[in-house]
Design a protein around this motif. Structure first.
Motif, PDB file in Angstrom:
ATOM      1  N   ALA A 142      -5.025   9.009  13.102  1.00  0.00           N
ATOM      2  CA  ALA A 142      -5.921   9.463  14.173  1.00  0.00           C
ATOM      3  C   ALA A 142      -6.463   8.272  14.953  1.00  0.00           C
ATOM      4  N   LEU A 143      -6.837   7.217  14.237  1.00  0.00           N
ATOM      5  CA  LEU A 143      -7.355   6.017  14.894  1.00  0.00           C
ATOM      6  C   LEU A 143      -6.237   5.270  15.603  1.00  0.00           C
ATOM      7  N   LEU A 144      -5.086   5.163  14.947  1.00  0.00           N
ATOM      8  CA  LEU A 144      -3.973   4.406  15.511  1.00  0.00           C
ATOM      9  C   LEU A 144      -3.503   4.997  16.829  1.00  0.00           C
ATOM     10  N   TRP A 145      -3.411   6.326  16.875  1.00  0.00           N
ATOM     11  CA  TRP A 145      -2.836   6.965  18.050  1.00  0.00           C
ATOM     12  C   TRP A 145      -3.863   7.235  19.148  1.00  0.00           C
ATOM     13  N   SER A 146      -5.074   7.579  18.773  1.00  0.00           N
ATOM     14  CA  SER A 146      -6.077   7.887  19.801  1.00  0.00           C
ATOM     15  C   SER A 146      -6.678   6.627  20.397  1.00  0.00           C
ATOM     16  N   LYS A 147      -6.743   5.546  19.587  1.00  0.00           N
ATOM     17  CA  LYS A 147      -7.409   4.303  19.979  1.00  0.00           C
ATOM     18  C   LYS A 147      -8.852   4.562  20.404  1.00  0.00           C
ATOM     19  N   ARG A 148      -9.475   5.548  19.754  1.00  0.00           N
ATOM     20  CA  ARG A 148     -10.865   5.883  20.039  1.00  0.00           C
ATOM     21  C   ARG A 148     -11.671   5.778  18.750  1.00  0.00           C
ATOM     22  N   SER A 149     -12.850   5.169  18.844  1.00  0.00           N
ATOM     23  CA  SER A 149     -13.717   5.053  17.683  1.00  0.00           C
ATOM     24  C   SER A 149     -15.145   4.838  18.153  1.00  0.00           C
ATOM     25  N   PRO A 150     -16.129   5.379  17.419  1.00  0.00           N
ATOM     26  CA  PRO A 150     -17.521   5.050  17.759  1.00  0.00           C
ATOM     27  C   PRO A 150     -17.744   3.555  17.648  1.00  0.00           C
ATOM     28  N   SER A 151     -18.434   2.991  18.621  1.00  0.00           N
ATOM     29  CA  SER A 151     -18.685   1.549  18.588  1.00  0.00           C
ATOM     30  C   SER A 151     -19.544   1.155  17.392  1.00  0.00           C
ATOM     31  N   THR A 152     -20.409   2.052  16.983  1.00  0.00           N
ATOM     32  CA  THR A 152     -21.250   1.807  15.803  1.00  0.00           C
ATOM     33  C   THR A 152     -21.194   3.042  14.912  1.00  0.00           C
ATOM     34  N   PRO A 153     -20.105   3.205  14.136  1.00  0.00           N
ATOM     35  CA  PRO A 153     -19.986   4.373  13.257  1.00  0.00           C
ATOM     36  C   PRO A 153     -21.156   4.459  12.287  1.00  0.00           C
ATOM     37  N   ASN A 154     -21.616   5.675  12.013  1.00  0.00           N
ATOM     38  CA  ASN A 154     -22.744   5.834  11.102  1.00  0.00           C
ATOM     39  C   ASN A 154     -22.265   5.932   9.662  1.00  0.00           C
ATOM     40  N   ALA A 155     -23.226   5.984   8.736  1.00  0.00           N
ATOM     41  CA  ALA A 155     -22.899   5.979   7.310  1.00  0.00           C
ATOM     42  C   ALA A 155     -22.071   7.194   6.919  1.00  0.00           C
ATOM     43  N   ALA A 156     -22.387   8.353   7.487  1.00  0.00           N
ATOM     44  CA  ALA A 156     -21.639   9.569   7.151  1.00  0.00           C
ATOM     45  C   ALA A 156     -20.181   9.443   7.580  1.00  0.00           C
ATOM     46  N   HIS A 157     -19.980   8.850   8.757  1.00  0.00           N
ATOM     47  CA  HIS A 157     -18.611   8.627   9.246  1.00  0.00           C
ATOM     48  C   HIS A 157     -17.840   7.733   8.282  1.00  0.00           C
ATOM     49  N   GLN A 158     -18.458   6.654   7.820  1.00  0.00           N
ATOM     50  CA  GLN A 158     -17.803   5.738   6.897  1.00  0.00           C
ATOM     51  C   GLN A 158     -17.497   6.417   5.562  1.00  0.00           C
ATOM     52  N   THR A 159     -18.421   7.238   5.091  1.00  0.00           N
ATOM     53  CA  THR A 159     -18.213   7.933   3.818  1.00  0.00           C
ATOM     54  C   THR A 159     -17.032   8.883   3.901  1.00  0.00           C
ATOM     55  N   GLU A 160     -16.936   9.629   4.984  1.00  0.00           N
ATOM     56  CA  GLU A 160     -15.816  10.557   5.155  1.00  0.00           C
ATOM     57  C   GLU A 160     -14.488   9.806   5.247  1.00  0.00           C
ATOM     58  N   LYS A 161     -14.499   8.677   5.943  1.00  0.00           N
ATOM     59  CA  LYS A 161     -13.283   7.876   6.048  1.00  0.00           C
ATOM     60  C   LYS A 161     -12.834   7.409   4.660  1.00  0.00           C
ATOM     61  N   ARG A 162     -13.773   6.919   3.856  1.00  0.00           N
ATOM     62  CA  ARG A 162     -13.400   6.420   2.534  1.00  0.00           C
ATOM     63  C   ARG A 162     -12.837   7.535   1.661  1.00  0.00           C
ATOM     64  N   LYS A 163     -13.390   8.728   1.773  1.00  0.00           N
ATOM     65  CA  LYS A 163     -12.860   9.851   0.996  1.00  0.00           C
ATOM     66  C   LYS A 163     -11.420  10.150   1.406  1.00  0.00           C
ATOM     67  N   LEU A 164     -11.191  10.196   2.710  1.00  0.00           N
ATOM     68  CA  LEU A 164      -9.843  10.474   3.217  1.00  0.00           C
ATOM     69  C   LEU A 164      -8.879   9.372   2.798  1.00  0.00           C
TER      70      LEU A 164
END
Length: 646
Positions: free
Chosen positions: A419-441
């Motif tokens: 999703a990150l590789l193809w969209s090239k879109r990301s929050p400039s300052t991802p929050n803690a919940a975002h990081q937690t979900e990423k680590r689970k995935l």
């Protein structure tokens, strides 16, 4: 016993002293796919010089080697996945190896050894060749198979930036002409369908297809392995060269596909761009390659998220890519018939069954390929490791390596946050919940990759051969900020946090890896990037020198404490960047001669580190000049450590 720096014991890498190793490396580098110095896709080309090009100077001139390799080692990497290409070795013609390039690769490996870097050689390809929108094979492979790559664009046989892009236009990205990350569409088009099918399945599906009196598959593979052997012979005596990659992300051609059955549009919930674009079938590709105008459904995502389908007409110029008139080898083998009025499918299952038996790509084609690759390299050094890959699309389908694999084979599969590789879109300052979900995935996905290794040969190590993050996120936001004068880590915060999540997961799973990538010529430029098809995943950019991180980007995301080698078996490691704490546990073996070595980046290691140890008794020694904390045990037992890094 092997004299190589690295060998394997079950699912672990170990060094010559028997210490458990974590290989933490980087791919060197993205522009090795390209001739030096002006072969980048940011420059127009008709590939007419394909026989006279040189790759000497990729990844960098020898005079610059110590500067780049020293930087890589200072960042804590201990391994290189060194890219070479078949074209770089054998561009001049069949059997004509570039002796200057072969020797140059040897010198790069020798300089890597001087910086403590283990190396495995990656014969790299993407979408077969530069002439078909990727990298890898020499241009003469098309010519020998009776194909004119100069006609690919007109015949819609390949999606090539150099033909699609308007280089006179100052616009850095031209999404209507050449969308970013669109090169994988080539695997569905005729040039790749023909070449990969010939390379792996020519003897089975087109036995009558001869090149210089030899079946097309045997001809292509013989020359590929010949190029591999030329490099292998040059580096065979170097103990830091630990093995070879089998072949980067090998294509499968049309094997396993119905001749004319189209895939259904993806559901709204499937956001993968891999299932968008023109939906070529083998029948479509063969017709277009023959010079027949062909209509193909094109899937795109509408504003509401639904899938829109419309037809696109290709090859209106009726251009054939075949040098000879008449039928192609697949028509001759009974797959289809051009006909006088309309083309027809003759055998819908031509690429699925042979002689009434269903084809198994991994068993029938990849298994013998792996054994031939192992034989090609081990005839020069019997101790070399084989870093094996199958097509990533097959792994996504739940498929894996064939059962009968050569000994000392590594699962070197690739993984990306697609999703990150193809969209090239990301929050400039991802929050803690975002990081937690990423680590689970990431944890679920990378644990699956580790399982693939555990099933290989009854248990083999896994090294994630590629992973990385795009640095041109959010339309190059970081580039604009750097150009405007910002000189702090916040410029690369989104990329650093993404890398942090990956390395946290690799630590948890005790996985080795080689990050994609370090490109010496990388620019903070949306058109240039790593120099190849507008990709930009390099952790280094020459545009950022001088600078606090010596040209590094998002350095905090990858240059971090880790347990590099252990006097025993590593049980657990964890680094919390927020807390500034590195935790580990080791099952110690005092019979192993060699210290446990923990890499501590220089920004943490200016003074003696604060460490609390419990369990078995160990002696410690801090080597700040080498960025290492060394531990030595005299008795068996489990030691646990808490290291404060701020």
């Amino acid at each position: 016993m092997s004299k190589l720096w690295v060998r394997i014991e079950g699912t672990r890498f170990v060094d010559r002293q028997g210490r458990h190793l974590i290989l933490r490396g980087v791919n060197l580098g993205g522009d090795c796919k390209l001739p030096y110095p002006d072969g980048g896709t940011d420059r127009p080309s008709d590939f007419s010089d394909h026989r006279s090009v040189s790759f000497v100077g990729r990844p960098f001139p020898l005079a610059e080697a110590d500067t780049h390799l020293g930087r890589i080692a200072r960042w804590g990497f201990n391994t290189l996945r060194l890219l070479v290409t078949w074209e770089a070795v054998e561009h001049a013609g069949p059997g004509e190896h570039d002796a200057h390039y072969v020797d140059y690769v040897g010198h790069i490996c020798e300089r890597a050894a001087a910086h403590g870097l283990a190396v495995f050689i990656d014969f790299h390809q993407d979408a077969w060749s530069r002439m078909s929108g990727g990298s890898g094979a020499p241009g003469w492979t098309f010519e020998k198979l009776g194909i004119d790559f100069r006609r690919f664009d007109a015949a819609a046989a390949a999606h090539v930036m150099q033909y699609r892009y308007d280089y006179s236009n100052p616009e850095r990205r031209q999404e209507s002409r050449y969308p970013a990350m669109s090169w994988p569409v080539n695997y569905r088009m005729a040039a790749n369908g023909i070449m990969w099918t010939a390379f792996f399945a020519g003897a089975t599906l087109t036995p009558q297809w001869q090149v210089d009196g030899e079946n097309v598959q045997h001809y292509l593979q013989r020359h590929y392995f010949g190029a591999v052997a030329a490099i292998a012979k040059r580096v065979a005596s170097l103990p830091n060269v630990i093995g070879f990659d089998s072949l980067n992300e090998p294509g499968i051609g049309w094997v396993g596909q119905k001749m004319s059955q189209r895939p259904a549009p993806p559901p709204i919930s499937d956001h993968s761009p891999l299932r968008l674009g023109p939906m070529w079938t083998p029948f479509d590709g063969l017709r277009a390659a023959r010079g027949l105008t062909t209509k193909v459904p094109f899937y795109s995502r509408a504003a509401d998220g639904s899938i829109a389908v419309h037809e696109v007409e290709y090859n209106s110029s009726r251009t054939s890519i075949w040098l000879s008139d008449g039928s192609d080898p697949f028509e001759q083998a009974g797959a289809w018939r051009a006909g006088e009025t309309a083309a027809q499918v003759v055998d819908e299952d031509f690429f699925i069954k042979n002689a009434g038996q269903r084809i198994d790509h991994e068993r029938d084609f990849m298994q013998p390929f792996f054994h031939r690759m192992a034989a090609a390299i081990r005839s020069h050094n019997p101790d070399w490791l084989l870093f094996a890959e199958i097509n990533p699309h097959l792994i996504a389908q739940g498929r894996s390596f064939p059962k009968d694999m050569p000994p000392a084979t590594i699962n070197a599969s690739h993984w990306y946050d697609l999703a990150l590789l193809w969209s090239k879109r990301s929050p400039s300052t991802p929050n803690a919940a975002h990081q937690t979900e990423k680590r689970k995935l990431y944890g679920l996905q990378l644990a699956y990759f580790r399982t693939i290794g555990e099933r290989l040969n009854g248990g083999a190590p896994t090294l994630i051969g590629e992973f990385g993050v795009p640095f041109d996120l959010n339309d190059g936001e970081s580039f604009h900020r750097w150009s405007a004068g910002e000189r702090n880590s916040a410029v690369w915060q989104a990329q650093a946090l993404a890398l942090q999540s990956v390395y946290d997961t690799l630590d948890t799973l005790l996985l080795s890896s080689t990050q994609w990538n370090y490109t010496a010529s990388n620019r903070n430029d949306l058109r240039v990037g790593d120099g190849w098809n507008q990709e930009d995943l390099s952790i280094f950019s020459c545009d950022q020198q001088p600078g606090d991180d010596d040209g590094g980007r998002a350095v905090a995301g990858f240059c971090r404490p880790y347990l590099q080698r252990a006097q025993g078996r590593i049980l657990q490691v964890h680094y919390s960047q927020d807390e500034g704490v590195f935790r580990f546990s080791i099952d110690l073996d005092p019979e192993i001669e060699g210290d446990t070595e923990i890499f501590i980046p220089a920004r943490f290691a200016r003074t003696a580190p604060s460490i609390a140890l419990s369990g078995a008794a160990v002696q410690q020694q801090h080597s700040p000049d080498r960025q290492l904390l060394k531990l030595r045990a005299a008795a068996a037992g489990i030691v646990e450590g808490v290291l404060h890094c701020r």
